[in-house]
Design a protein around this motif. Structure first.
Motif, PDB file in Angstrom:
ATOM      1  N   MET A  77       0.841  -1.191   0.000  1.00  0.00           N
ATOM      2  CA  MET A  77       0.000   0.000   0.000  1.00  0.00           C
ATOM      3  C   MET A  77       0.882   1.249   0.000  1.00  0.00           C
ATOM      4  N   LYS A  78       0.473   2.226  -0.814  1.00  0.00           N
ATOM      5  CA  LYS A  78       1.205   3.487  -0.920  1.00  0.00           C
ATOM      6  C   LYS A  78       0.281   4.635  -0.551  1.00  0.00           C
ATOM      7  N   LEU A  79       0.771   5.498   0.349  1.00  0.00           N
ATOM      8  CA  LEU A  79      -0.032   6.602   0.852  1.00  0.00           C
ATOM      9  C   LEU A  79       0.692   7.924   0.639  1.00  0.00           C
ATOM     10  N   ALA A  80      -0.084   8.982   0.417  1.00  0.00           N
ATOM     11  CA  ALA A  80       0.477  10.317   0.264  1.00  0.00           C
ATOM     12  C   ALA A  80      -0.474  11.324   0.888  1.00  0.00           C
ATOM     13  N   SER A  81       0.061  12.499   1.187  1.00  0.00           N
ATOM     14  CA  SER A  81      -0.750  13.599   1.717  1.00  0.00           C
ATOM     15  C   SER A  81      -0.674  14.763   0.747  1.00  0.00           C
ATOM     16  N   LEU A  82      -1.777  15.072   0.109  1.00  0.00           N
ATOM     17  CA  LEU A  82      -1.815  16.232  -0.774  1.00  0.00           C
ATOM     18  C   LEU A  82      -1.872  17.504   0.073  1.00  0.00           C
ATOM     19  N   MET A  83      -1.363  18.600  -0.476  1.00  0.00           N
ATOM     20  CA  MET A  83      -1.361  19.862   0.258  1.00  0.00           C
ATOM     21  C   MET A  83      -2.793  20.290   0.555  1.00  0.00           C
ATOM     22  N   HIS A  84      -3.082  20.405   1.850  1.00  0.00           N
ATOM     23  CA  HIS A  84      -4.418  20.792   2.281  1.00  0.00           C
ATOM     24  C   HIS A  84      -4.366  21.081   3.773  1.00  0.00           C
ATOM     25  N   GLY A  85      -4.505  22.348   4.143  1.00  0.00           N
ATOM     26  CA  GLY A  85      -4.422  22.694   5.547  1.00  0.00           C
ATOM     27  C   GLY A  85      -3.069  22.330   6.131  1.00  0.00           C
ATOM     28  N   ARG A  86      -3.040  22.137   7.427  1.00  0.00           N
ATOM     29  CA  ARG A  86      -1.766  21.856   8.092  1.00  0.00           C
ATOM     30  C   ARG A  86      -1.355  20.389   8.028  1.00  0.00           C
ATOM     31  N   ASP A  87      -2.330  19.484   7.939  1.00  0.00           N
ATOM     32  CA  ASP A  87      -2.009  18.062   8.042  1.00  0.00           C
ATOM     33  C   ASP A  87      -2.249  17.285   6.754  1.00  0.00           C
ATOM     34  N   GLY A  88      -2.555  17.998   5.674  1.00  0.00           N
ATOM     35  CA  GLY A  88      -2.686  17.333   4.389  1.00  0.00           C
ATOM     36  C   GLY A  88      -4.003  16.590   4.224  1.00  0.00           C
ATOM     37  N   ARG A  89      -4.193  16.109   3.008  1.00  0.00           N
ATOM     38  CA  ARG A  89      -5.384  15.327   2.647  1.00  0.00           C
ATOM     39  C   ARG A  89      -4.909  13.954   2.207  1.00  0.00           C
ATOM     40  N   LEU A  90      -5.222  12.943   2.961  1.00  0.00           N
ATOM     41  CA  LEU A  90      -4.702  11.599   2.726  1.00  0.00           C
ATOM     42  C   LEU A  90      -5.300  10.988   1.463  1.00  0.00           C
ATOM     43  N   VAL A  91      -4.421  10.433   0.617  1.00  0.00           N
ATOM     44  CA  VAL A  91      -4.850   9.696  -0.566  1.00  0.00           C
ATOM     45  C   VAL A  91      -4.106   8.371  -0.631  1.00  0.00           C
ATOM     46  N   VAL A  92      -4.740   7.407  -1.249  1.00  0.00           N
ATOM     47  CA  VAL A  92      -4.105   6.129  -1.561  1.00  0.00           C
ATOM     48  C   VAL A  92      -3.607   6.208  -3.000  1.00  0.00           C
ATOM     49  N   VAL A  93      -2.367   5.792  -3.221  1.00  0.00           N
ATOM     50  CA  VAL A  93      -1.721   5.952  -4.525  1.00  0.00           C
ATOM     51  C   VAL A  93      -1.504   4.588  -5.168  1.00  0.00           C
ATOM     52  N   SER A  94      -1.651   4.529  -6.478  1.00  0.00           N
ATOM     53  CA  SER A  94      -1.444   3.271  -7.190  1.00  0.00           C
ATOM     54  C   SER A  94       0.023   2.853  -7.141  1.00  0.00           C
ATOM     55  N   LYS A  95       0.266   1.587  -7.347  1.00  0.00           N
ATOM     56  CA  LYS A  95       1.624   1.052  -7.274  1.00  0.00           C
ATOM     57  C   LYS A  95       2.570   1.736  -8.246  1.00  0.00           C
TER      58      LYS A  95
END
Length: 337
Positions: free
Chosen positions: A1-19
């Motif tokens: 599983m791959k996770l990223a935080s897009l720029m959004h507020g102070r703590d980001g917006r969590l997304v799941v990213v494809s392999k």
């Protein structure tokens, strides 16, 4: 599983990213931020893993994933602890200035607590007040833990690793000596650290993750030219289980603690200092190490530290050449007063 935080507020917006790092889907229906996921990992990790699987199958709404939209996976973290797991690097530092290294450095890890309230995203510039400070990058591996109990063993500690990512532990080399002379650790010589676009679960790395080490080359480029490709799994004196146990010897660690490996560093083929890429070696993961080798070999360094306008790229790829974490790409710019 791959996770990223897009720029959004102070703590980001969590997304799941494809392999393959091309697509992403919002994790908000499951959990809004990575820190919230780490706080209750046993509950949220299976649901995020299901979301990752449906993303791979194309059965969930998705959008194009752009690394330049990413904040650090944890834009602010409760704790950032950086070690010197590659003792070869420390030995070279001391040798270059004619100092003996204590034998204890081979058995007792070095570690400092850095600032983690403003972690940099993978495309955010390195801002510095002056080139005179000796601006340098340090390419590292980092892990993110869940809650870790005090007194955990090194073997048990590996079970508390939730995610793995890359780091650029920016250093102001010409500030280091003055701070160390005070005997109280780094503050001004350690600006914000940058992290890779994506953090991945250990299982995503397959056989490359073994024994608490990541067994792949760490690739760096300086101004678009290859600078180093040291093997992260070689010459790592202390694996991540040992580092976590060291950090938790007298206190528990909160979920979301980030622990860095320190600068990845390899010895040369004959046991001496490693060689630069131009001389057939694996190069280095920071400028300081190349300068150390130059000092040992020729009496003085010739490679300059980073200057305004320079750029650095840090990445790790699979054996097939596919990017695992995405790339840290940063430009060095003057601080705007």
């Amino acid at each position: 599983m791959k996770l990223a935080s897009l720029m959004h507020g102070r703590d980001g917006r969590l997304v799941v990213v494809s392999k393959d790092l091309t697509r992403a889907t919002d994790a908000f229906p499951v959990v809004p931020t990575l820190q919230a996921a780490l706080d209750d990992w046993d509950r949220y990790a299976p649901r995020l893993a299901d979301l990752a699987e449906t993303l791979e199958h194309g059965s969930v709404p998705s959008f194009r994933f752009h690394e330049h939209d990413c904040a650090a996976p944890l834009p602010r973290a409760y704790q950032w602890l950086d070690a010197s797991a590659y003792v070869n690097h420390v030995e070279l530092v001391r040798k270059a200035r004619g100092a003996e290294m204590p034998e204890s450095f081979w058995t007792d890890p070095l570690m400092y607590q850095g600032g983690s309230d403003s972690n940099l995203g993978p495309r955010q510039a390195i801002r510095a007040r002056s080139e005179v400070d000796g601006i340098d990058f340090e390419a590292e591996i980092a892990v993110v833990t869940g809650d870790v109990p005090m007194g955990v063993s090194s073997a048990q500690a590996l079970n508390h690793i939730r995610l793995i990512m890359l780091a650029n532990d920016v250093s102001l080399r010409n500030q280091v000596a003055n701070e160390l002379a005070k005997g109280f650790g780094f503050v001004q010589s350690k600006p914000p650290t940058a992290f890779s676009p994506v953090a991945v679960t250990p299982g995503e790395l397959g056989a490359s993750w073994a024994g608490g080490k990541l067994h792949l080359p760490l690739l760096t480029q300086l101004n678009g030219k290859p600078f180093g490709r040291p093997e992260a799994g070689i010459d790592m004196t202390f694996d991540f289980g040992t580092l976590i146990a060291h950090a938790a010897r007298t206190r528990p660690l909160a979920a979301g603690t980030i622990i860095g490996s320190g600068t990845v560093s390899n010895r040369g083929t004959e046991g001496g200092p490693g060689k630069p890429l131009a001389e057939g070696g694996l190069g280095y993961a920071c400028i300081a190490e190349q300068r150390m080798v130059e000092t040992i070999a020729r009496g003085a360094p010739t490679t300059p530290f980073l200057r305004f306008g320079d750029s650095i790229r840090i990445e790790m790829k699979t054996a097939a050449g596919h990017s695992i974490f995405g790339a840290i790409e940063q430009e060095i710019l003057p601080h705007a007063e």
